[in-house]
Design an enzyme around this catalytic site. Sequence first.
Site, PDB file in Angstrom:
ATOM      1  N   GLY A   1       0.827  -1.191   0.000  1.00  0.00           N
ATOM      2  CA  GLY A   1       0.000   0.000   0.000  1.00  0.00           C
ATOM      3  C   GLY A   1       0.865   1.245   0.000  1.00  0.00           C
TER       4      GLY A   1
ATOM      5  N   HIS B   1       3.514   4.726   3.062  1.00  0.00           N
ATOM      6  CA  HIS B   1       4.694   4.327   3.836  1.00  0.00           C
ATOM      7  C   HIS B   1       5.951   5.000   3.306  1.00  0.00           C
ATOM      8  CE1 HIS B   1       2.041   1.334   5.393  1.00  0.00           C
ATOM      9  NE2 HIS B   1       1.945   0.689   4.251  1.00  0.00           N
TER      10      HIS B   1
ATOM     11  N   HIS C   1      -0.107   0.634   9.315  1.00  0.00           N
ATOM     12  CA  HIS C   1      -1.306   1.050   8.574  1.00  0.00           C
ATOM     13  C   HIS C   1      -2.301   1.753   9.476  1.00  0.00           C
ATOM     14  CE1 HIS C   1       0.344  -2.527   6.550  1.00  0.00           C
ATOM     15  NE2 HIS C   1       0.077  -1.867   5.464  1.00  0.00           N
TER      16      HIS C   1
END
Lengths: 334, 334, 211, 211
Positions: free
Chosen positions: A54, A57, A219
């Site tokens: 995802g 980051h 997350h």
Amino acid sequence: MKKIIDAVDTIVDQALDGMVVAYPEYLKRVEGTMVLARHKPKESGKVGLVSGGGSGHEPAHGGYVGYGMLDAAVAGEVFTSPTPDQVYAGIRAADRGAGVLLVVKNYTGDVMNFDIARELADADGIVTEVVLVNDDVAVQDSLYTTGRRGIAGTVFVHKIAGAAAEEGADLSSVKAVADAVVANLASMGCALTSCTVPANGKPTFELGENEIEMGIGIHGEPGIERVPMMSASELTASLYHRLVAELSLGDGERVAAMVNSMGATPAIELAIMSGHLANLTKRSKLSLEKVLMGEFMTSLEMAGASLTLLRLDQERSTLLNAACDTPALKVVKH
Amino acid sequence: MKKIIDAVDTIVDQALDGMVVAYPEYLKRVEGTMVLARHKPKESGKVGLVSGGGSGHEPAHGGYVGYGMLDAAVAGEVFTSPTPDQVYAGIRAADRGAGVLLVVKNYTGDVMNFDIARELADADGIVTEVVLVNDDVAVQDSLYTTGRRGIAGTVFVHKIAGAAAEEGADLSSVKAVADAVVANLASMGCALTSCTVPANGKPTFELGENEIEMGIGIHGEPGIERVPMMSASELTASLYHRLVAELSLGDGERVAAMVNSMGATPAIELAIMSGHLANLTKRSKLSLEKVLMGEFMTSLEMAGASLTLLRLDQERSTLLNAACDTPALKVVKH
Amino acid sequence: MDQVAFRQLWRRFAELVHANKTALNELDAAIGDADHGSNMDRGLGKVVEALDAGPEGSLRADAKLVGMTLMSTVGGASGALWGSGMLKFSIALPDATVVEWSGFIDALDTFVEALSKRGQAVVGDKTMMDVLLPAMTELRASAEAQESGEEIVVALAEHAKGWSDATRELMARRGRAAYLGERSIGHVDPGSVSTALWFQALADTVRAQVP
Amino acid sequence: MDQVAFRQLWRRFAELVHANKTALNELDAAIGDADHGSNMDRGLGKVVEALDAGPEGSLRADAKLVGMTLMSTVGGASGALWGSGMLKFSIALPDATVVEWSGFIDALDTFVEALSKRGQAVVGDKTMMDVLLPAMTELRASAEAQESGEEIVVALAEHAKGWSDATRELMARRGRAAYLGERSIGHVDPGSVSTALWFQALADTVRAQVP
Ligand SMILES: Nc1ncnc2c1ncn2[C@@H]1O[C@H](COP(=O)(O)OP(=O)(O)O)[C@@H](O)[C@H]1O
Ligand SMILES: Nc1ncnc2c1ncn2[C@@H]1O[C@H](COP(=O)(O)OP(=O)(O)O)[C@@H](O)[C@H]1O
Ligand SMILES: [Mg+2]
Ligand SMILES: [Mg+2]
Ligand SMILES: [Mg+2]
Ligand SMILES: [Mg+2]
């Protein structure tokens, strides 16, 4: 939610283009995909390295594309693992005829999407291997569940496996060295504030003025326990001792460390933690050979930090110190 | 206030030690001082470069100590300019017999403390020059006041003057090139949140959920005006047009840019701004030769960003692209 | 079931997920990463677009389009599962515009099996399988008992909601919520909720078709 | 003024600043960088330590110690001004343990002149000079009028507070607040407040000495 964005659903697409604006000598975007690949691909006959996950980051993972680290990075939506077609595009961009190693953080979504991509690559005749990174010791490692998560320690896998690939090691050797990194890797993080997933518009969790969430993932997931705020010294020690115990590190062993900001925690606080870390390793008679300090694997604008320890042997030490040149990590030879 | 610290009055001292833990190949701390100097000093006979200022702007300035940039950085308390004795210690550490250039951001406190340090150096026979950085176009430049402040653009002065010094230019030439950078430099920033000075324990100002403060400095000072939140596209354009007007940039001119996070704003948002920047320069027919994107001059954990433009000529372009190797900025030659 | 109904099923599912997007994100925020509603909504929006634009081929072609679209737009665990599962589902459907109720159930079985294999979750792991597995058992049983399609799916939608609610008491053993261990108890699994919405969509579609 | 009184003056100043540290930081937050209270408090704490540990030399030695300590511990604009000014002040004091009131005023004049030169601020620029410059004028005048030291400093402390309050209406032209332009109007200058506290400390000290 106050963020410097235009629309929630174009964030990742725009950010990938922006990365190319900032690092044109390093990166190019594979047309029509969410893949950043090396501007100048490595020589053919060398193993390719692909990572991804995802977005949110940053600098992971596009920031690690370059000489001595990754060949391609695949970006999903914010905190959502990328889809198989995108991962597959990354594999194709990274393939130089010697097979491709996928560095995957151990989350169900990432594992499954990368697996499907491997099936696609397989059908196409590209040989792939996977290394699953599961360095988060806050989570119990159990055969009956999904096991541990992958967090900031992943960057050590990129660095060391990337150096091996650059040196011309074959796919099974690169996988072996990457697996050895994972076997000797432990991380744990904490949050002082939550972050806000743009599509969601509000903080994923709430923390009181005197609370800190230990064992958070990357997350904005809730952590393992909520404890009262502590000093930098106590916090560093509590993370450190947990890692040392997990790795059963003993007298005289060689380690590398990472002191990673989750996003909003400023460098000055990381430096304070690094000072404590040096004292702690001295007290446990470990030889601290390298400290990576900064933002390496973030959770948007979360305040907090994670600590990683990696047990070194001669091979890992040499590969860790090998030259690399990427937007987010450079090892310069003098 | 939640910060990873031990005590408010040891933050800077501990952070300086932590910097040496993280960057032992680059930095050493001059004993008994708040000065970080190069681990391996440059050859004698070359001009030394010293910068400094309050802490809380990390990686400025210790992060810029190294080959091709600074020789020493002097750290004051958080957001408080360093005292003359410390600046003087920095001058001594940087002096290699060819004089020392002080890169000073134009704040009354910095100017006066660096001036007193120059008087001390003078008494000691060390020749010094000063370059005053005043790139913040949010503030009116007036002879009747203190003029404009120095903000993120300062890093371009470190880089370009540092390269000139490394090449062996003499003190007046290094100062001339530094002054030319300042004359062609414009920056402006905005805040989405305030920051908290540790000694103070609470945010310096409050911003509503839909407000943004334009023209902030780098010390959590209030900005020039408070406006409603806008899109990344509008925000980048509004900063950009202000800079282009201030520098009277016209068709075909060459520029370098910096997209700087104030601390908490994540890289993904900077990348979105960088994308807009590239489009804007294209539209104004400027040649955007280099983009520095990241955290270069921060205000603790403030959310927000600043944009800097530097007009390039051949000399500045060459020096900007010259090799450098510091903890926070590396230009690697391929 | 015919092609009109099949497309209507996905439109209805997309509507239901869109209406519950924030709620699904909030459920995921409690024990995951707050994106399940956004993920499914993004993907189903694209599915509706694709079906609207798709040629009037066969059920198999439609299901493949759904699978490919979900696979390439949802992401995360749910995207991999729904996407790859729907591709298997499509292979099990006839290359025609209508399918018997029993053929539809067989195809669904293929779908659920694919998910079991891909995700390795069993009943009690606090995932969408806590809805899908008992739903298959019930479908098989009621079909054998020769109940009418409408009765079956209306009851099933009710039950699916109940199985989803029941995940609240479970400790997660698969997916992201598993990292929370005991802290996952007390929250409903978001994937089970969206899956129950699919059965709701199925019921709504079948009901609308029977005059 | 003798050495005991001189040391007492700085102890009292340190006390007053410490008690007003947060207020000074808040004033600085409004038009500066929120550190003026912390800066002065940090430095004055060290001054008290240094004086307590310092040998009982002369007034000049004490003032030099104060100047060096402020110079190396306060930082910021106020540190440079107070530190370098106090060093000049020390040179103007006799190498003895007592100084006449007139000699003290002369030394103060040197101090203020040094600050004017270093900081280039004039009355109306919204800085500590808005207290120091009128204070010097008043001191000179009242000394010439042969008023008693106590009367003078008690009145002066009052007036200093007033001059400081009056900076509220000014637009800053020097120091960090100058960057705010018109937005600096409506806030009192923090440096003028701490300077008024010095005159308060002077009055308190002189009053305490006269039985
Ligand atoms: N191994 C698995 N088998 C079946 N379903 C799973 C598995 N892992 C996760 N899920 C389902 O996926 C849902 C989460 O989907 P989503 O939030 O979209 O993806 P991610 O967890 O990657 O963020 C969970 O609520 C759960 O129902
Ligand atoms: N040029 C100047 N001349 C005299 N006093 C000044 C000048 N500039 C600033 N000051 C005083 O210094 C005060 C601020 O001190 P401080 O906050 O400690 O330093 P900084 O402004 O560097 O943070 C102001 O309130 C003002 O009274
Ligand atoms: Mg997700
Ligand atoms: Mg200050
Ligand atoms: Mg999720
Ligand atoms: Mg101040």
